[in-house]
Structure formats: C-alpha cells, structure tokens
Design an enzyme around this catalytic site. Structure first.
Site, PDB file in Angstrom:
ATOM      1  N   LYS A  89      15.498 -16.123  -4.367  1.00 30.32           N
ATOM      2  CA  LYS A  89      16.218 -16.613  -3.181  1.00 30.32           C
ATOM      3  C   LYS A  89      17.614 -15.980  -3.112  1.00 30.32           C
ATOM      4  O   LYS A  89      17.784 -14.838  -3.497  1.00 30.32           O
ATOM      5  CB  LYS A  89      16.263 -18.143  -3.196  1.00 30.32           C
ATOM      6  CG  LYS A  89      14.901 -18.772  -3.479  1.00 30.32           C
ATOM      7  CD  LYS A  89      14.874 -20.242  -3.219  1.00 30.32           C
ATOM      8  CE  LYS A  89      13.526 -20.801  -3.658  1.00 30.32           C
ATOM      9  NZ  LYS A  89      13.273 -22.133  -3.191  1.00 30.32           N
ATOM     10  N   GLU A 131      11.274 -21.464   3.692  1.00 34.10           N
ATOM     11  CA  GLU A 131      12.702 -21.466   4.060  1.00 34.10           C
ATOM     12  C   GLU A 131      12.939 -20.536   5.245  1.00 34.10           C
ATOM     13  O   GLU A 131      13.784 -20.819   6.108  1.00 34.10           O
ATOM     14  CB  GLU A 131      13.552 -21.071   2.835  1.00 34.10           C
ATOM     15  CG  GLU A 131      13.605 -22.220   1.828  1.00 34.10           C
ATOM     16  CD  GLU A 131      13.815 -21.807   0.391  1.00 34.10           C
ATOM     17  OE1 GLU A 131      14.216 -20.653   0.133  1.00 34.10           O
ATOM     18  OE2 GLU A 131      13.563 -22.654  -0.487  1.00 34.10           O
ATOM     19  N   GLU A 149       2.361 -23.073  -0.813  1.00 35.50           N
ATOM     20  CA  GLU A 149       3.581 -23.755  -1.231  1.00 35.50           C
ATOM     21  C   GLU A 149       3.799 -24.972  -0.332  1.00 35.50           C
ATOM     22  O   GLU A 149       4.383 -24.843   0.757  1.00 35.50           O
ATOM     23  CB  GLU A 149       4.779 -22.821  -1.122  1.00 35.50           C
ATOM     24  CG  GLU A 149       4.666 -21.594  -1.993  1.00 35.50           C
ATOM     25  CD  GLU A 149       6.030 -21.017  -2.329  1.00 35.50           C
ATOM     26  OE1 GLU A 149       6.311 -20.859  -3.514  1.00 35.50           O
ATOM     27  OE2 GLU A 149       6.820 -20.755  -1.403  1.00 35.50           O
ATOM     28  N   GLY A 184      11.543 -26.865  -4.516  1.00 33.62           N
ATOM     29  CA  GLY A 184      12.914 -27.182  -4.905  1.00 33.62           C
ATOM     30  C   GLY A 184      13.192 -28.674  -4.994  1.00 33.62           C
ATOM     31  O   GLY A 184      14.341 -29.097  -5.081  1.00 33.62           O
ATOM     32  N   ASN A 225      10.733 -15.989  -7.246  1.00 32.13           N
ATOM     33  CA  ASN A 225      11.515 -15.869  -6.007  1.00 32.13           C
ATOM     34  C   ASN A 225      12.943 -16.317  -6.310  1.00 32.13           C
ATOM     35  O   ASN A 225      13.189 -17.507  -6.484  1.00 32.13           O
ATOM     36  CB  ASN A 225      10.880 -16.746  -4.927  1.00 32.13           C
ATOM     37  CG  ASN A 225      11.736 -16.820  -3.670  1.00 32.13           C
ATOM     38  OD1 ASN A 225      12.637 -16.000  -3.470  1.00 32.13           O
ATOM     39  ND2 ASN A 225      11.463 -17.800  -2.816  1.00 32.13           N
ATOM     40  N   SER A 260       7.999 -26.203  -7.402  1.00 28.64           N
ATOM     41  CA  SER A 260       8.462 -26.870  -8.619  1.00 28.64           C
ATOM     42  C   SER A 260       7.575 -26.593  -9.833  1.00 28.64           C
ATOM     43  O   SER A 260       7.344 -27.465 -10.660  1.00 28.64           O
ATOM     44  CB  SER A 260       8.614 -28.371  -8.379  1.00 28.64           C
ATOM     45  OG  SER A 260       9.587 -28.609  -7.365  1.00 28.64           O
ATOM     46  N   HIS A 319       7.926 -17.301   3.889  1.00 28.13           N
ATOM     47  CA  HIS A 319       8.380 -18.386   3.001  1.00 28.13           C
ATOM     48  C   HIS A 319       8.830 -19.574   3.858  1.00 28.13           C
ATOM     49  O   HIS A 319       9.393 -19.386   4.947  1.00 28.13           O
ATOM     50  CB  HIS A 319       9.527 -17.894   2.112  1.00 28.13           C
ATOM     51  CG  HIS A 319       9.864 -18.874   1.028  1.00 28.13           C
ATOM     52  ND1 HIS A 319      10.680 -19.955   1.247  1.00 28.13           N
ATOM     53  CD2 HIS A 319       9.470 -18.949  -0.262  1.00 28.13           C
ATOM     54  CE1 HIS A 319      10.775 -20.654   0.120  1.00 28.13           C
ATOM     55  NE2 HIS A 319      10.056 -20.063  -0.809  1.00 28.13           N
TER      56      HIS A 319
HETATM   57  C1  PEP Z   1       9.827 -21.155  -3.845  1.00 29.15           C
HETATM   58  O1  PEP Z   1      10.878 -21.193  -3.241  1.00 29.15           O
HETATM   59  O2  PEP Z   1       8.998 -20.286  -3.564  1.00 29.15           O
HETATM   60  C2  PEP Z   1       9.586 -22.158  -4.880  1.00 29.15           C
HETATM   61  C3  PEP Z   1       8.353 -22.354  -5.266  1.00 29.15           C
HETATM   62  O3  PEP Z   1      10.677 -22.830  -5.357  1.00 29.15           O
HETATM   63  P1  PEP Z   1      10.727 -23.908  -6.570  1.00 29.15           P
HETATM   64  O4  PEP Z   1       9.874 -23.359  -7.683  1.00 29.15           O
HETATM   65  O5  PEP Z   1      12.160 -24.005  -6.945  1.00 29.15           O
HETATM   66  O6  PEP Z   1      10.159 -25.177  -6.031  1.00 29.15           O
END
Ligand code: PEP
Length: 252
Positions: free
Chosen positions: A13, A99, A169, A175, A11, A215, A97
């Site tokens: 973003k 976000e 997630e 993040g 992803n 992460s 997601h």
């Molecule tokens: C995401 O935004 O889907 C995600 C998993 O981000 P990160 O790997 O940076 O935590």
C-alpha cells in the site's frame, strides 16, 4: 492447497519509502530462500518499485505495481502505465483492490479495461474481488463476486484468462484484524472456480490461482492455505515486516 503453485503476495500500500522498501526486501530474500515451490511477489508503492526490483534481483521474488491506468500514455496526470511498470521491472499489476474501488472510484468496467491493458503490456494481472459487510449480511456474496469477476474478464480469450490470478478479499476483513474463517473463504473460492468452470474450457479453472486476502497473519495462514481452492495469500499489514511475511510464506 491444490497442485497449483502457491503464491504469497505482499501489498505494501502507501507504506515503505524506497530506502525502507529495499531494506525489507533485502531481509526477505534470505528469509524465504528455502521456500521450495512457493512463489513470492511484492507490491511496493510505485516510487519504491525500482529499489525493490534491485533488492530482490536473482532471488526469484517478483515485483508488481499497485495500480495502472488503462491507457498506454497521454494526458493522464498522476498515474502510471502498464508498459512503464514493465519497463522498470514489474511482472504484475494489482487491479481492483477494494481501496481503489472504495476510495478512488474504481468501477467493475475500469477493472476490465485495466486487465486488458496489463495483458497487452506483458504484465500478469492480479484481480481483487470481494464483498462489503452489508453485501454479506444481505446474502449477496455470490452475486457480487461473480459480477466483479465477469466484468474483470470481459471478452478475454480463455488462454488469457488462464494467466490471471484472482484475490478474494472480503472488504470487512481488510486491515480490520477480522479474518474470514477458512470455511467462509473456501466457500467463495469454490464459487469463483465453479464460475470459471462454467464459462471456459476446464483447463482455465484448473490453472487460475485464487488467493485469499484479509488480515492474513502467521497465526492463521496455514489453516487458510490448507483449503483446496485457496492457492495463496495477498497480505497487507503482515507483509510490511520481513519476519512475519516470511512466516506466512513458510506456512504455504
Ligand atoms: C490487502 O490490503 O490486500 C490486505 C489483505 O490487507 P490486510 O492483510 O492488512 O488485511
């Protein structure tokens, strides 16, 4: 990892303009050419989709859109439809997601409508679910993720549900550099699969892939991906560079 085909998705973003995105995608193609069965999908910003589709042509890497509207068209300034995403080469739609839920007011019901819209346009929905830290601390993880799942699936037929990919997630792991432990992740993945098993014919829970996201990095991917109900990863930050993303693909 189960006998479901592993899937590693990136992803991107709001990062990587079309030139940058094409460069990362082009570097990724040879770097993951020896990935065996593992599927790889990229979610660039919508404006970078055509450049990435072109860069990965013939490689088996697939491309998705990060956000769709639930309507096929009309007076909805500033968004994209599932059919238009399909027309420029997307195979996937990322839906729900955290976000989008936290920053753009996405609701459980909106996620459900977008899943239906994606399927109607021939896109594969990848539905994101996950609890906040407050919800985890309050012991509400199972309640939150199964509520999100039930709303995402709505009244879909079992054969439609079977085509979905879920991404668990935990919001506190996105993040932040803070990853769920393999045990914490496996526990929630097992909850999601058990819920599917209780609500649909057995083949649905056997087929639906549940990715972990939050992460994921080259250093922690193998351990997470070795869990029986973790079928792959949705990767944010570590997917922005071809070498780190390729290392995660190889961990699968
Ligand atoms: C995401 O935004 O889907 C995600 C998993 O981000 P990160 O790997 O940076 O935590």
């Amino acid at each position: 990892m189960s006998d479901r085909t592993p899937l590693i998705a990136g992803n991107w973003k709001l990062n990587l303009d079309p030139v940058e995105a094409a460069a990362v995608a082009s570097a990724l193609v040879p770097a993951v050419a020896d990935r065996g069965d593992t599927e790889v999908a990229l979610f660039p910003t919508a404006l970078s989709v055509p450049a990435v589709v072109q860069a990965v042509q013939g490689s088996g890497i697939t491309v998705g859109i990060q956000e769709i509207h639930d309507q096929p068209g009309g007076a909805f300034t500033g968004t994209n439809s599932a059919a238009m995403a399909r027309a420029v080469g997307c195979a996937w739609a990322l839906i729900g997601h955290s976000e989008r839920r936290q920053l753009f007011g996405e609701t459980d019901e909106g996620v459900g409508r977008k899943v239906t819209a994606a399927l109607a346009a021939g896109l594969l929905p990848m539905v994101c679910l996950g609890e906040t830290l407050d919800q985890r601390d309050a012991g509400q993880v199972e309640h939150v993720v199964t509520r999100q799942l039930a709303a995402a699936l709505g009244t879909l037929r079992p054969d439609e549900v079977a085509t979905l990919t879920l991404a668990y997630e935990p919001v506190w792991a996105i993040g932040t550099g803070r990853t769920a432990s393999p045990d914490q992740a496996q526990e929630v993945h097992a909850v999601l699969r058990a819920w599917l098993r209780n609500h649909y014919p057995a083949y649905v829970a056997d087929q639906v892939r549940v990715l972990y996201g939050g992460s994921v990095k080259p250093g922690n991917a193998a351990e997470l991906l070795s869990c029986p109900d973790i079928d792959g990863a949705l990767v944010g930050g570590a997917s922005l560079k071809a070498d780190s993303f390729a290392a995660i693909v190889h961990a699968a």
